[in-house]
Design an enzyme around this catalytic site. Structure first.
Site, PDB file in Angstrom:
ATOM      1  N   GLY A 124       0.841  -1.187   0.000  1.00 15.60           N
ATOM      2  CA  GLY A 124       0.000   0.000   0.000  1.00 15.60           C
ATOM      3  C   GLY A 124       0.872   1.232   0.000  1.00 15.60           C
ATOM      4  N   CYS A 125       0.290   2.347   0.179  1.00 17.31           N
ATOM      5  CA  CYS A 125       1.132   3.525   0.252  1.00 17.31           C
ATOM      6  C   CYS A 125       0.477   4.561   1.109  1.00 17.31           C
ATOM      7  CB  CYS A 125       1.476   4.064  -1.115  1.00 17.31           C
ATOM      8  SG  CYS A 125       0.603   5.555  -1.490  1.00 17.31           S
ATOM      9  N   GLY A 126      -0.411   5.387   0.588  1.00 13.40           N
ATOM     10  CA  GLY A 126      -1.102   6.314   1.477  1.00 13.40           C
ATOM     11  C   GLY A 126      -1.616   5.401   2.579  1.00 13.40           C
TER      12      GLY A 126
END
Lengths: 284, 284
Positions: A124-126
């Protein structure tokens, strides 16, 4: 301001980039109703899925503005550690009709499946970050010490004001740029700032650019993942219009990155690396 | 303004929530050097990893401000489709020393590994989205038609101005809120807006709140993933300080969500659902 000649390592074998069904507008005209009930014409940013394939294995689907899909595909795969040698990349094929970008490389990709499984633990990231694997190799990064000045930063910020077209027209995007002194070498906007960073990483990789005399500008916040990606690009200066987080700062301190935030007009805050900036009063 | 009584379905079995090593401050005091070389005291937002485990299987590591880790863990797992029955959740254990949140449920989680593999094809968030699986079930969502007014939106925006503490102190965070009429029922800030949404989804789930008479507020942009998550929470109104993307709009139209963006003070733009808003001149 003195012009620096960038020493480039020319990429001897350049991947074949192709794109079919090239219609991918960045903004769209729509109507909205304001607080008085009046209809207004507005531009909004486009957002489209782009599924990345590596040697025909599906890797991820990114939601992107779609400005530079080949660079994004390459930069994402490089930053996530799936590929490491640009010379072995044969081609990058983008087809918007099936919203796909296929990267073909001669590099061995038989372990991609295992890597994907590993990735899931920390993806994931945000939302999250490729944590375990992502921070691997950070202690091998050596960044050069930059030489900045108050006037140079002012000049760069002034020039950056001319970019951000999609943002000015439609908002809802983040912009990032690779800069050198007060010049912007490459600028890209995307729905997500991580896509913009990866796109520039892809650009630099294709052009064989070194990061050591560059400044990385972003409209987005300087969180841990941003700092890590820019360090991997070999760039020792981060410049942001927004703020920072504790972990972003801590990593910048570890990696020796000059971290300048809240930068706009003639104002900025240096959270790390003030010793690399000459306070010359702001007159060039 | 009339007060509405919210019909809640009480959660008969509430999971046991525990947290050890509870010290997780949200902001940190640091020094920065401004453009004149002057040292300034500043607050910055914290950012810490939180690894989620479901019945002891590692799922993901989220980078979070860390304000409400139990709600975040539950909301993330629910929104990603890993768990679906709050009544079967036994406990949520958070331990900041090992930056972990463990969710124990009586629900069958033997297929989590397969799901993780599936997820990798379309994972990420600012980077990508859980595309294939994420959009599954969207056509079964039925949202109620809201009844809003210009004055009501003004009153809510005014009340929202009192929130966003971390943002005001330290910046670099996004805030989201569950609102009803002009009241804010729950507000959370996080480094990533998706974490904030998931935290509120977890909150609503724990409290058995229905979404049909709520408004979802966010400081972040209304992209596709935001719209989908809020629809899954059963909330028919999206209110954002920022802008929208084409795909966010398209989904709002499909799902029947009233989409209000660029909302601040006494200004806003309704991109979809203007027919659900009464333009009463703004006086309550």
């Amino acid at each position: 301001m003195s012009q620096k000649i960038t020493t480039m390592s020319p990429v001897t074998h350049r991947p074949r980039l192709s794109q079919t069904h090239t219609e991918a507008p960045l903004t769209l005209a729509v109507t909205a109703v304001d607080e008085h009930g009046q209809v207004q014409d507005k531009m909004i940013a486009c957002e489209r899925p782009l599924t990345l394939y590596l040697n025909w294995q599906p890797i991820v689907t990114l939601m992107t503005l779609g400005a530079r899909p080949q660079a994004l595909a390459l930069g994402y795969l490089k930053n996530q550690g799936f590929i490491s040698d640009i010379e072995q990349v044969e081609s990058v094929i983008v087809d918007w009709e099936v919203h796909s970008a296929a990267v073909i490389t001669r590099e061995d990709t038989t372990h991609v499946r295992d890597k994907l499984a590993e990735k899931t633990v920390t993806s994931g990231c945000g939302q999250g970050t490729v944590y375990g694997n992502f921070t691997a190799g950070l202690d091998q990064i050596r960044l050069t010490k930059p030489h900045l000045s108050q006037s140079g930063i002012y000049a760069l910020l002034k020039n950056l004001g001319q970019y951000n077209d999609t943002y000015k027209n439609a908002g809802a995007v983040h912009g990032c740029g690779i800069c050198q002194d007060d010049q912007i070498l490459s600028f890209v906007e995307d729905v997500g700032r991580h896509n913009a960073v990866d796109t520039l990483a892809g650009d630099m990789w294709l052009d064989g650019l070194k990061g050591d005399d560059k400044i990385f500008y972003t409209t987005g916040r300087l969180t841990s993942e941003m700092v890590i990606k820019v360090a991997k690009m070999g760039i020792p200066v981060l410049l942001s219009r927004s703020g920072i987080t504790e972990m972003g700062l801590s990593l910048a301190q570890q990696l020796g990155i000059t971290m300048i935030a809240r930068a706009k007009g003639r104002h900025f805050l240096i959270y790390h690396g003030a010793d690399t900036v000459e306070f010359d009063g702001g007159q060039a």
